[in-house]
Design a protein around this motif. Structure first.
Motif, mmCIF file in Angstrom:
data_model
loop_
_atom_site.group_PDB
_atom_site.id
_atom_site.type_symbol
_atom_site.label_atom_id
_atom_site.label_comp_id
_atom_site.label_asym_id
_atom_site.label_seq_id
_atom_site.Cartn_x
_atom_site.Cartn_y
_atom_site.Cartn_z
ATOM 1 N N THR A 55 -11.629 0.734 -13.783
ATOM 2 C CA THR A 55 -10.350 0.045 -13.673
ATOM 3 C C THR A 55 -9.743 0.260 -12.296
ATOM 4 O OG1 THR A 55 -9.927 0.252 -16.048
ATOM 5 C CG2 THR A 55 -8.019 -0.073 -14.624
ATOM 6 N N LYS A 56 -9.849 1.482 -11.785
ATOM 7 C CA LYS A 56 -9.271 1.774 -10.474
ATOM 8 C C LYS A 56 -9.929 0.937 -9.385
ATOM 9 C CE LYS A 56 -8.152 5.464 -7.230
ATOM 10 N NZ LYS A 56 -8.185 6.915 -6.956
ATOM 11 N N GLU A 57 -11.245 0.852 -9.405
ATOM 12 C CA GLU A 57 -11.952 0.055 -8.399
ATOM 13 C C GLU A 57 -11.544 -1.413 -8.496
ATOM 14 O OE1 GLU A 57 -16.005 0.870 -9.244
ATOM 15 O OE2 GLU A 57 -16.085 2.667 -8.017
ATOM 16 N N LYS A 58 -11.383 -1.908 -9.719
ATOM 17 C CA LYS A 58 -10.966 -3.291 -9.912
ATOM 18 C C LYS A 58 -9.576 -3.515 -9.329
ATOM 19 C CE LYS A 58 -10.551 -6.809 -13.542
ATOM 20 N NZ LYS A 58 -10.669 -7.068 -15.011
ATOM 21 N N MET A 59 -8.708 -2.558 -9.486
ATOM 22 C CA MET A 59 -7.348 -2.681 -8.977
ATOM 23 C C MET A 59 -7.318 -2.608 -7.447
ATOM 24 S SD MET A 59 -5.324 -0.412 -11.847
ATOM 25 C CE MET A 59 -3.655 -0.949 -11.455
ATOM 26 N N ILE A 60 -8.134 -1.737 -6.881
ATOM 27 C CA ILE A 60 -8.192 -1.632 -5.420
ATOM 28 C C ILE A 60 -8.716 -2.930 -4.821
ATOM 29 C CG2 ILE A 60 -9.339 -0.463 -3.487
ATOM 30 C CD1 ILE A 60 -9.323 2.093 -5.247
ATOM 31 N N ALA A 61 -9.791 -3.454 -5.408
ATOM 32 C CA ALA A 61 -10.345 -4.722 -4.919
ATOM 33 C C ALA A 61 -9.330 -5.845 -5.070
ATOM 34 C CB ALA A 61 -11.632 -5.059 -5.679
ATOM 35 N N GLY A 62 -8.602 -5.849 -6.185
ATOM 36 C CA GLY A 62 -7.585 -6.866 -6.401
ATOM 37 C C GLY A 62 -6.447 -6.753 -5.403
ATOM 38 N N ALA A 63 -6.056 -5.526 -5.079
ATOM 39 C CA ALA A 63 -5.002 -5.318 -4.090
ATOM 40 C C ALA A 63 -5.447 -5.835 -2.722
ATOM 41 C CB ALA A 63 -4.652 -3.833 -4.001
ATOM 42 N N ALA A 64 -6.690 -5.538 -2.346
ATOM 43 C CA ALA A 64 -7.211 -6.020 -1.063
ATOM 44 C C ALA A 64 -7.223 -7.545 -1.031
ATOM 45 C CB ALA A 64 -8.615 -5.464 -0.828
ATOM 46 N N VAL B 132 -7.224 -0.684 2.159
ATOM 47 C CA VAL B 132 -7.730 -0.788 3.534
ATOM 48 C C VAL B 132 -9.116 -0.156 3.627
ATOM 49 C CG1 VAL B 132 -7.404 -0.018 5.917
ATOM 50 C CG2 VAL B 132 -5.465 -0.905 4.623
ATOM 51 N N ALA B 133 -9.289 1.014 3.020
ATOM 52 C CA ALA B 133 -10.601 1.667 3.031
ATOM 53 C C ALA B 133 -11.650 0.801 2.335
ATOM 54 C CB ALA B 133 -10.506 3.037 2.356
ATOM 55 N N LEU C 159 -6.496 -6.826 8.834
ATOM 56 C CA LEU C 159 -5.661 -7.488 9.832
ATOM 57 C C LEU C 159 -4.245 -7.692 9.301
ATOM 58 C CD1 LEU C 159 -5.430 -8.894 12.592
ATOM 59 C CD2 LEU C 159 -6.156 -11.017 11.474
ATOM 60 N N ALA C 160 -4.127 -8.032 8.031
ATOM 61 C CA ALA C 160 -2.800 -8.237 7.440
ATOM 62 C C ALA C 160 -1.966 -6.969 7.521
ATOM 63 C CB ALA C 160 -2.945 -8.685 5.982
ATOM 64 N N VAL C 161 -2.577 -5.828 7.220
ATOM 65 C CA VAL C 161 -1.855 -4.554 7.305
ATOM 66 C C VAL C 161 -1.503 -4.240 8.750
ATOM 67 C CG1 VAL C 161 -1.997 -2.067 6.903
ATOM 68 C CG2 VAL C 161 -2.893 -3.648 5.192
ATOM 69 N N ALA C 162 -2.426 -4.521 9.672
ATOM 70 C CA ALA C 162 -2.161 -4.266 11.090
ATOM 71 C C ALA C 162 -0.966 -5.080 11.570
ATOM 72 C CB ALA C 162 -3.393 -4.607 11.920
ATOM 73 N N ILE C 163 -0.907 -6.341 11.183
ATOM 74 C CA ILE C 163 0.169 -7.233 11.618
ATOM 75 C C ILE C 163 1.512 -6.811 11.031
ATOM 76 C CG2 ILE C 163 1.068 -9.582 11.415
ATOM 77 C CD1 ILE C 163 -1.837 -10.554 11.594
#
Length: 209
Positions: A5-14, A57-58, A104-108
């Motif tokens: 579930t955590k991996e799914k959420m991280i991928a979804g956030a990205a 980001v990671a 790039l979105a986070v950088a901006i």
């Protein structure tokens, strides 16, 4: 395939960050987007949105670095880059030019990240900056290594790698604005010409097997 579930959420956030940016992406949005239980947030992300951003980001860093390294290893710097850009073209077209690069979105949006997170943790913005810098540096290092293996001098390889990463990242954003792959096609032709000329100038004795 995502194994937790955590991996799914991280991928979804990205994915959400790549489409709508940091400020517009809430933890609730991630739960809705991924179809995961809301209670999973506190369990998997006790650090809140800051933790999720860092892990997104990671995740995005590795999601780009893996295919890039594989393609360059298989095809070499010129054809490998063309295949990598084709991968980006596919991402853009499949998403109807909505998805870009979450790194790039986070950088901006670094200037607005702390407004989103609040002042709850000193150093939060700096950690994100270092993660973004690390991702860009990782991609540049992978491409520079491929050029060095092909016989390009180390400093020249680093400069070309910076050009490639900056060009692809910036042009993906241009494609999203234009809702067209034309900017990326144009930049691809120029990068292809520069890299071919560079490798043609490498003495045969300098090329590594």
């Amino acid at each position: 395939m995502l194994s937790s579930t955590k991996e799914k959420m991280i991928a979804g956030a990205a994915d959400l960050i790549s489409r709508q940016g940091v400020a517009a992406t809430s933890l609730r949005d991630v739960v809705h987007h991924t179809g995961t239980p809301r209670g999973s947030l506190a369990h998997h992300f006790p650090g809140g949105k800051q933790q999720m951003l860092e892990e997104a980001v990671a995740y995005a860093d590795h999601a780009v670095a893996g295919p890039l390294a594989d393609l360059l290893h298989t095809h070499g710097p010129v054809e490998g880059l063309l295949a990598f850009i084709a991968w980006w073209q596919h991402v853009l077209e499949v998403s109807d030019f909505e998805a870009g690069c979450p790194v790039l979105a986070v950088a901006i949006e670094q200037g607005s990240v702390m407004d989103t997170l609040g002042d709850e943790e000193v150093g939060a913005r700096e950690r994100l900056r270092l993660l973004v810098h690390g991702a860009f540096s990782s991609w540049q290092g992978i491409f520079a290594g491929s050029l060095v293996k092909a016989g390009v001098e180390d400093e020249r390889a680093k400069s070309l790698a910076a050009l490639v990463v900056a060009s692809v990242e910036g042009t993906v954003a241009m494609c999203r604005a234009a809702r067209s792959r034309e900017p990326l096609d144009s930049v691809t032709r120029e990068l292809h010409a520069i890299l071919k000329l560079t490798l043609q100038q490498v003495p045969t004795s300098e090329k590594n097997e």
